[in-house]
Design a protein around this motif. Structure first.
Motif, PDB file in Angstrom:
ATOM      1  N   VAL A  21     -97.157 -72.042  84.228  1.00 58.18           N
ATOM      2  CA  VAL A  21     -97.829 -72.964  85.141  1.00 58.18           C
ATOM      3  C   VAL A  21     -97.437 -74.366  84.692  1.00 58.18           C
ATOM      4  O   VAL A  21     -97.536 -74.692  83.503  1.00 58.18           O
ATOM      5  N   GLY A  22     -96.982 -75.187  85.626  1.00 54.94           N
ATOM      6  CA  GLY A  22     -96.580 -76.529  85.244  1.00 54.94           C
ATOM      7  C   GLY A  22     -96.124 -77.360  86.422  1.00 54.94           C
ATOM      8  O   GLY A  22     -96.281 -76.982  87.577  1.00 54.94           O
ATOM      9  N   ASP A  32     -97.758 -76.538  81.562  1.00 60.68           N
ATOM     10  CA  ASP A  32     -99.154 -76.779  81.201  1.00 60.68           C
ATOM     11  C   ASP A  32     -99.747 -75.541  80.541  1.00 60.68           C
ATOM     12  O   ASP A  32    -100.673 -75.632  79.746  1.00 60.68           O
ATOM     13  N   ALA A  33     -99.237 -74.363  80.902  1.00 67.97           N
ATOM     14  CA  ALA A  33     -99.705 -73.100  80.342  1.00 67.97           C
ATOM     15  C   ALA A  33     -98.580 -72.071  80.440  1.00 67.97           C
ATOM     16  O   ALA A  33     -97.806 -72.075  81.390  1.00 67.97           O
ATOM     17  N   ILE A  34     -98.513 -71.204  79.433  1.00 67.69           N
ATOM     18  CA  ILE A  34     -97.523 -70.132  79.402  1.00 67.69           C
ATOM     19  C   ILE A  34     -98.222 -68.891  78.859  1.00 67.69           C
ATOM     20  O   ILE A  34     -98.979 -68.981  77.892  1.00 67.69           O
ATOM     21  N   ALA A  56     -92.154 -77.196  76.856  1.00 66.15           N
ATOM     22  CA  ALA A  56     -93.558 -77.168  76.443  1.00 66.15           C
ATOM     23  C   ALA A  56     -93.715 -78.113  75.259  1.00 66.15           C
ATOM     24  O   ALA A  56     -92.997 -77.993  74.269  1.00 66.15           O
ATOM     25  N   PHE A  57     -94.643 -79.052  75.368  1.00 63.65           N
ATOM     26  CA  PHE A  57     -94.793 -80.088  74.361  1.00 63.65           C
ATOM     27  C   PHE A  57     -95.921 -79.791  73.374  1.00 63.65           C
ATOM     28  O   PHE A  57     -96.871 -79.074  73.688  1.00 63.65           O
ATOM     29  N   ILE A  63     -98.135 -78.714  91.259  1.00 60.31           N
ATOM     30  CA  ILE A  63     -98.363 -77.724  90.216  1.00 60.31           C
ATOM     31  C   ILE A  63     -97.919 -76.387  90.778  1.00 60.31           C
ATOM     32  O   ILE A  63     -98.297 -76.016  91.886  1.00 60.31           O
ATOM     33  N   LEU A  64     -97.086 -75.669  90.028  1.00 58.52           N
ATOM     34  CA  LEU A  64     -96.634 -74.384  90.516  1.00 58.52           C
ATOM     35  C   LEU A  64     -96.752 -73.331  89.439  1.00 58.52           C
ATOM     36  O   LEU A  64     -96.831 -73.642  88.249  1.00 58.52           O
TER      37      LEU A  64
END
Length: 173
Positions: A78-79, A101-103, A57-58, A4-5
């Motif tokens: 973050v993803g 996972d987050a933006i 991003a889904f 995760i970065l």
């Protein structure tokens, strides 16, 4: 193993949305993460290099990204990163793809306004459900976007309850 970065950078392309064969939507854009350093000789900042990422991003995150992001926006992503080899006949290379996972917007460079959306299943979000049930807690809840005398946002009642429960929980260490 999954890495995760977190990456900060600029949205380099107009976000585009497409629908996958299974019906899920995905929004994609290129992210430019420039690395800079201070040069003592010139007394200014200089660009060293730029890393390029393809961000995907889904579903709901993708729909919100499409509505919220514009080319040139400074964002934090973050993803999970995946390195992918590619070929197009005459050229080949490696692409760094990030499944987000987050933006969010990078607030160091500006301000943004958050708007909560209704959940997909049609149920009201917790705040809307509390406001509509007529309970005393709902009547005493501050209106959305309320601010105190100093301009700080007043947390919603459900946020206060969650914070109190978190304070009562044992620490994991």
């Amino acid at each position: 193993m999954t890495e995760i970065l977190t990456i900060t950078g600029n949205v380099a392309t107009v976000p585009e949305q497409r629908t996958l064969p299974g019906g899920a939507t995905v929004t994609s854009f290129r992210l430019a993460a420039a690395h800079r350093r201070f040069d003592k000789n010139t007394g200014g900042w200089i660009d060293q290099y730029t890393n390029w990422y393809q961000v995907s991003a889904f579903r709901g995150l993708g729909e919100h990204a499409l509505a919220s992001l514009h080319q040139g926006d400074r964002v934090i992503v973050v993803g999970r990163m995946h390195l992918r080899a590619w070929e197009n006949g005459t050229r080949s290379g490696t692409s760094a793809d990030i499944e987000a996972d987050a933006i969010g917007h990078d607030l160091l460079f500006g301000t943004t306004v958050f708007t909560r959306t209704a959940r997909r299943d049609g149920a009201a979000a917790p705040r809307e459900a509390a406001e509509s049930d007529g309970s005393p807690a709902a009547a005493s809840a501050p209106p959305a976007g309320a601010r105190d005398a100093d301009g700080w946002a007043i947390p919603a009642t459900d946020e206060l309850v969650g914070a109190a429960a978190a304070a009562d929980a044992d620490t994991p260490f």
